[in-house]
Each structure stands twice: as structure tokens, then as C-alpha cells.
Design a protein around this motif. Sequence first.
Motif, PDB file in Angstrom:
ATOM      1  N   ASN A 143       0.806  -1.222   0.000  1.00  0.00           N
ATOM      2  CA  ASN A 143       0.000   0.000   0.000  1.00  0.00           C
ATOM      3  C   ASN A 143       0.839   1.272   0.000  1.00  0.00           C
ATOM      4  OD1 ASN A 143      -1.475  -2.227   1.556  1.00  0.00           O
ATOM      5  ND2 ASN A 143      -3.119  -0.837   0.978  1.00  0.00           N
ATOM      6  N   PHE A 144       1.846   1.316   0.871  1.00  0.00           N
ATOM      7  CA  PHE A 144       2.557   2.588   0.990  1.00  0.00           C
ATOM      8  C   PHE A 144       3.428   2.859  -0.235  1.00  0.00           C
ATOM      9  CE2 PHE A 144       6.155   0.125   2.407  1.00  0.00           C
ATOM     10  CZ  PHE A 144       7.246   0.923   2.126  1.00  0.00           C
ATOM     11  N   THR A 239      -8.881  -6.171   9.315  1.00  0.00           N
ATOM     12  CA  THR A 239      -7.632  -5.956  10.046  1.00  0.00           C
ATOM     13  C   THR A 239      -6.563  -5.372   9.139  1.00  0.00           C
ATOM     14  OG1 THR A 239      -8.242  -8.065  11.013  1.00  0.00           O
ATOM     15  CG2 THR A 239      -6.211  -7.054  11.779  1.00  0.00           C
ATOM     16  N   GLY A 243      -4.736  -1.668   9.327  1.00  0.00           N
ATOM     17  CA  GLY A 243      -3.285  -1.594   9.453  1.00  0.00           C
ATOM     18  C   GLY A 243      -2.670  -0.755   8.349  1.00  0.00           C
ATOM     19  N   VAL A 246      -3.208   3.089   8.635  1.00  0.00           N
ATOM     20  CA  VAL A 246      -2.330   3.790   9.581  1.00  0.00           C
ATOM     21  C   VAL A 246      -1.155   4.415   8.831  1.00  0.00           C
ATOM     22  CG1 VAL A 246      -0.734   3.445  11.498  1.00  0.00           C
ATOM     23  CG2 VAL A 246      -2.994   2.383  11.540  1.00  0.00           C
ATOM     24  N   ILE A 247      -0.540   3.595   7.944  1.00  0.00           N
ATOM     25  CA  ILE A 247       0.632   4.069   7.212  1.00  0.00           C
ATOM     26  C   ILE A 247       0.226   5.092   6.147  1.00  0.00           C
ATOM     27  CG2 ILE A 247       2.676   3.306   5.938  1.00  0.00           C
ATOM     28  CD1 ILE A 247       2.739   1.566   8.185  1.00  0.00           C
ATOM     29  N   THR A 250      -0.329   8.548   7.291  1.00  0.00           N
ATOM     30  CA  THR A 250       0.919   9.263   7.529  1.00  0.00           C
ATOM     31  C   THR A 250       1.495   9.813   6.230  1.00  0.00           C
ATOM     32  OG1 THR A 250       1.299   7.707   9.305  1.00  0.00           O
ATOM     33  CG2 THR A 250       3.146   9.107   8.693  1.00  0.00           C
ATOM     34  N   ILE A 261      -1.664   7.830  15.784  1.00  0.00           N
ATOM     35  CA  ILE A 261      -0.972   6.701  16.421  1.00  0.00           C
ATOM     36  C   ILE A 261       0.513   6.727  16.085  1.00  0.00           C
ATOM     37  CG2 ILE A 261      -0.739   4.189  16.355  1.00  0.00           C
ATOM     38  CD1 ILE A 261      -3.736   4.000  16.268  1.00  0.00           C
ATOM     39  N   VAL A 262       0.820   6.991  14.811  1.00  0.00           N
ATOM     40  CA  VAL A 262       2.235   7.047  14.422  1.00  0.00           C
ATOM     41  C   VAL A 262       2.928   8.202  15.150  1.00  0.00           C
ATOM     42  CG1 VAL A 262       3.821   7.454  12.513  1.00  0.00           C
ATOM     43  CG2 VAL A 262       1.864   5.962  12.197  1.00  0.00           C
ATOM     44  N   VAL A 277      -4.141   1.615  20.228  1.00  0.00           N
ATOM     45  CA  VAL A 277      -4.023   0.171  20.008  1.00  0.00           C
ATOM     46  C   VAL A 277      -5.270  -0.546  20.536  1.00  0.00           C
ATOM     47  CG1 VAL A 277      -2.733  -1.894  20.639  1.00  0.00           C
ATOM     48  CG2 VAL A 277      -1.512   0.181  20.031  1.00  0.00           C
ATOM     49  N   PHE A 280      -8.382   0.130  18.276  1.00  0.00           N
ATOM     50  CA  PHE A 280      -8.402  -0.669  17.055  1.00  0.00           C
ATOM     51  C   PHE A 280      -8.691  -2.133  17.376  1.00  0.00           C
ATOM     52  CE2 PHE A 280      -6.330   2.853  14.836  1.00  0.00           C
ATOM     53  CZ  PHE A 280      -6.970   2.788  13.614  1.00  0.00           C
ATOM     54  N   ALA A 281      -8.076  -2.643  18.456  1.00  0.00           N
ATOM     55  CA  ALA A 281      -8.312  -4.035  18.844  1.00  0.00           C
ATOM     56  C   ALA A 281      -9.792  -4.242  19.147  1.00  0.00           C
ATOM     57  CB  ALA A 281      -7.461  -4.405  20.051  1.00  0.00           C
ATOM     58  N   VAL A 284     -11.755  -4.467  15.908  1.00  0.00           N
ATOM     59  CA  VAL A 284     -11.572  -5.736  15.192  1.00  0.00           C
ATOM     60  C   VAL A 284     -12.281  -6.873  15.919  1.00  0.00           C
ATOM     61  CG1 VAL A 284      -9.885  -7.423  14.407  1.00  0.00           C
ATOM     62  CG2 VAL A 284      -9.428  -4.994  14.150  1.00  0.00           C
TER      63      VAL A 284
ATOM     64  N   ALA B 140      -6.524 -10.395  16.688  1.00  0.00           N
ATOM     65  CA  ALA B 140      -7.431  -9.298  17.043  1.00  0.00           C
ATOM     66  C   ALA B 140      -6.824  -7.917  16.808  1.00  0.00           C
ATOM     67  CB  ALA B 140      -7.875  -9.430  18.489  1.00  0.00           C
ATOM     68  N   PRO B 142      -4.429  -5.360  14.568  1.00  0.00           N
ATOM     69  CA  PRO B 142      -3.636  -5.176  13.351  1.00  0.00           C
ATOM     70  C   PRO B 142      -2.153  -5.141  13.732  1.00  0.00           C
ATOM     71  CG  PRO B 142      -5.422  -3.587  13.435  1.00  0.00           C
ATOM     72  CD  PRO B 142      -5.415  -4.289  14.750  1.00  0.00           C
ATOM     73  N   THR B 144       0.487  -3.991  12.501  1.00  0.00           N
ATOM     74  CA  THR B 144       1.189  -2.711  12.379  1.00  0.00           C
ATOM     75  C   THR B 144       1.181  -1.986  13.726  1.00  0.00           C
ATOM     76  OG1 THR B 144       0.172  -2.611  10.196  1.00  0.00           O
ATOM     77  CG2 THR B 144       1.353  -0.670  10.930  1.00  0.00           C
ATOM     78  N   LEU B 145       0.044  -2.076  14.429  1.00  0.00           N
ATOM     79  CA  LEU B 145      -0.076  -1.383  15.707  1.00  0.00           C
ATOM     80  C   LEU B 145       0.784  -2.037  16.784  1.00  0.00           C
ATOM     81  CD1 LEU B 145      -3.868  -0.585  15.754  1.00  0.00           C
ATOM     82  CD2 LEU B 145      -1.967   0.868  15.159  1.00  0.00           C
TER      83      LEU B 145
END
Lengths: 306, 297
Positions: A143-144, A239, A243, A246-247, A250, A261-262, A277, A280-281, A284, B140, B142, B144-145
Amino acid sequence: MLRYMSIRTARALLTLWVILTVVFVATRISGDTIDFLLPEGTDPDSRAAMVQYLGLDRSIIEQYAIYVREFLGGHFGLSFYERRPVEVIYLERLGPSLALYASALILAIVLGMPLGIVAALKRNTALARGIMTAAFLGYAIPNFVLAILLLLIFSFHLGWLPSAGAATPAHYVMPTLAVGSVLLAAVVRFTRSSMLDVLSQDYLRTARAKGVSERVLVLRHALRNALIPILTVIGLQVTNVLGAAVIIETVFAWPGLGEQIVLATIRRDYPTLQFGVLGFAAVVVTVNLAVDLLYSVVDPRVRVGG
Amino acid sequence: MTLAFPSLAEADRRPSRALKAWRRIPLGIRLCFLVAALLVLAAALAPWVSPMDPDHQSLLSRLRPPVGFERAKAGYLLGTDQLGRDVLSRCIHGLTVTLGMAALGATISLTLGTGLGLLSGYVGGRVDDAIMAVVDIQIAVPFTLVALLVVAIAGTGVEVLILVLGIAYWEQYARIVRGQVLALRSLPFVEAGRAIGMSNSRLLFRHILPNVASPIIVQATLVISNLILLESSLSFLGLGIQPPTASLGSMVGQGRDYMASAPWIVAAPALLIVAVALVVLLIGDWLRDSLDVRLSD
């Protein structure tokens, strides 16, 4: 039924509690948090006062008890840097992030399902091969890296699209593509294979024999039955999409959750990072729980495996 | 099936078995293997094959474009970066770091995941419950986190990065191996082994493990491409490999400030990441088809 649901819910809650605890322990074993917080050369007295003020002089058990109690009470801590509640910080950024996730999801469904259907119906043609090659590329390019390549081409070379921020619809184009590419590719691939599975079934031959038009056949009979595996794939990808976002946030300076978060990681702003964290958990875990429960309603056989 | 035996002379002229197997592979995949071999070789021999010292700065020739463009400087095939370092040499050394990190992470997660998966499937009961609970938790969040959290706590060191990569995808192996072991456990050949008094470890490692090999190999290709992505993303954010050492990801990250004026600094490593990811995934896809492995994705 009720038993299955309560067991699944209990497991989800247990998972969240374990994550909460692991995050707590992890942030405490990292040595003195206070060292990151105070400027260099702070005199010992001020330091001791700060330690006491933040409650870091208490025993770890006591700290944990306070932490859990406050969490249950809806107090998630203050950011080290901004000195305001972390949930407020994230709440401000929720809108842009949700908008980005939603546009990526819409892109994946609105573009992915028709492409997948076409690839299934016209298989062994150049068109279908082209679609599947593009889908493979979308799946394979990180992705990035895609984000960077898009930036290079459309912002810096052609100058068509803005490179940072979330102000206008034009700002959405590249971040949506970068976040949604893998999901889009997955939807195309699974729609195709799912449609191919369904198209070879007897009941479709029956429908065709009865003189059902090809259009109705594909959209009403085939697609509806192919839908369940497609939805499953989208669920499984949640998930990954979070993830990746997030990148990507940024990269495009998107004022969303991921960028925060970053930022918190780079600044070692533990309360902010911790809440991010856990948030997000929680999302999910909740999504997975909802999917599980929905399945058990739709398909009673699932419950037996519990 | 004919039973004609070739004469010795004839056998000599025949291609060897390895060569025959190689020819059976589709052309595109053979190309992928060649590119992969080339990339690994370049990475392994980086100090010898790169034209220059990757850290050598020459401030007089900063931000020079690749050969063929205006202002290009002879000898710098892919141009120079903001400190006048050779982009090609940095790409080759970055490739070494990226592939090395991915290989290390893949080895750790393979060992960890296969071991725990075998244990989980073979022993069952509470051990199984405990290991699967950890798997549930890992799914559960991601990853990356998790990686960001670990880096925030433990700092940005190479050891930390290896740890992060090692624990990132172990649960994928564990789930697959566990499922396979559960399926194999009650098959006649395992029961026969048990009946003749074979030890648990012999049964596990000599008889069950070889049967799990194909799905593990296929999964490994997926894990490696994921690890390359994870390492690149972290390094890209400045949270992975630290300067002056560069990985492909950190080169992309550090070149971002120069995207407007010197796009090649970013484009070269970015395209190299794409190439590596493509080759690994294509080989993985082919392996899955030819080993006939069905993975629940």
C-alpha cells in the motif's frame, strides 16, 4: 443458540482484557516513562514531584488496579503532550478516518464486484486476463509503495492532485486508492472465483433452460449466492485495511486516527498510543464477533464447532 | 507407460532430472526464479557488485538524475541522493538489509509457529486452548499497531526489528500446522506407528511433519512478502532500520522530502520493493497450484 452467543461474547471480552493487560505491562516494563516526559536536566525534586503526581511511585499492582478502574469508568488517560483526554484527541480524528475507510470500502465493492463478475463471465478473454493481472498487481504492490508512486505521478509529475490533507474531494482520490487497493484486488479475485463456482451449479442451468434472461440470471440468481464468500473476504480484510490505513494516513498527512498513532509512537506518548491500540483491537474484536454471530444465525451448523 | 530401457549412451544424452523438472515449469515462473536468484545474488554480494560505497558522500554532485537525463553524472547509473550518494549502490545494499531482515523474520516465525502448531495439534487439551487463545489475540490487533507499540517501548534497534518481524506472522504457521496435525492424527499410518511403539517425537518429526511441509512452504512465501512489506513500512516511518544503514523502505521514507525535485531517489527503491514483492508472490502462487495446497485465506 444463546449458549453459543454467550461463549463467543465471553471469549471476545477475555481477549480484550488480555490485550489491555499486555499493553499495560508492556508500557511499564520499558523503564522509566518519566525520562521521556521530562526535559533533560530536570532537578531531582521536580522529578520526584512529577513521579508522585502521575502516581508512578505506587506499586505496579496498585497502578494496574487504578488503570483498570479508570478504563471501566471511561477515563482513558491524558496525552503526555497535549494534556487532554486521549479519547477527545481521537474523537476529533474519527471523522476523517471513517470517511477514508468508507470511501476505500465503497471503491472496493462498487468497482471490485462488477470487475469480478465480468472476469468470471468473459473468462479466457483478453479483457478478463487484463482485469486479473491488474488485480494481482493491486494485491502484490504494498500500500505505501503504491501511495508513493501515485504521489510521484499525480502530484509531482502531472500536478493534478494535492499531496497532503483532506480538504476537498480531490484529496480523497489517492488515499482511497492506496488504502483500498488490496481490498479491491481481493474483492475482484473472490467475486470471480465465487461466481465461477455458482455459475457451474445445476440450478443455474435449470434457470437458463426455463428461459430466464441472462441479466436476471447473473444478478438475481448467481450473484446473490456468490455474495456470502465475498462478504466473508471483506470481513477478513478489515484488520489489514486498518493496518494499511495507519501508514497511508501518515503518507498523505491525513488528519485521522492512524496518523495520530504514528505520531504518538514517535513521541513516545504512551497514553495516546495505548488507547489507539486498544481502540483498534476493540473494533476488530467486535467486527469478528458480529460476523461470527451473524453466521450462526444464517448457518446453524457453525454453532456446533463453537 | 513404456518399459523400454534406454541404452547407456542414450541416457547420457538425455537431460538430467533437474533439467527436466525445470523445463516443466511455465516460462513466466522460470523468469521469476531467475529474477529472484539475481536479486538474492546481488543482495548477498552487495559489497562486491555495487559500483560505489553506499555511504560515500560527494556533496559536489548532489541530487543528480539517473543516466540519460539532463545533468546526469557519468558513473552514477541511477543518480545521486541529497548527500551525493550513489542511489544504485544504496539500493543494492538496501536490498541486502530488506531481504536479510525478511529471511530472519521468516525463519523465526516458521520455527516458532510450526513448533507451537505441532504442540497444539498433537497434545491438544489445555495446551491447545492456551496456544489458540494467544493466536486469537494476535489476530485481534492489526500487527502494524503491535509493531508500533513494541518500537515505542523498546526503541528502534536492529534486535527490536528482528523481534517484531519474528513474532509478526507466527500464528499463520501455527494455525495451518495445527489443522493439518489434527487431520493427520487419526489417520491409519499414524495409528500404526503408535501401535508399534514409536516414540512421540519420532512420530511427530519423521512422519507427521513431512506431510505438513507443502502448506508450510506455500505459507512461507506469503509470510516473506508480508515481512518485506512490514519491514519496509516501519523503516519508511523511520521506526525500523536507522541511518546511515538503509533498507529499501527507509530509502523511500528519507527520500520523500525530495520527491518534487529528485523523484528518482524514491522511485528506484519503491520500484525495487514492487519487483521483489511481485516475484515472491508469483512464485508463491505457482507453488500453491503445483503443490496443490488449499489454504483457507
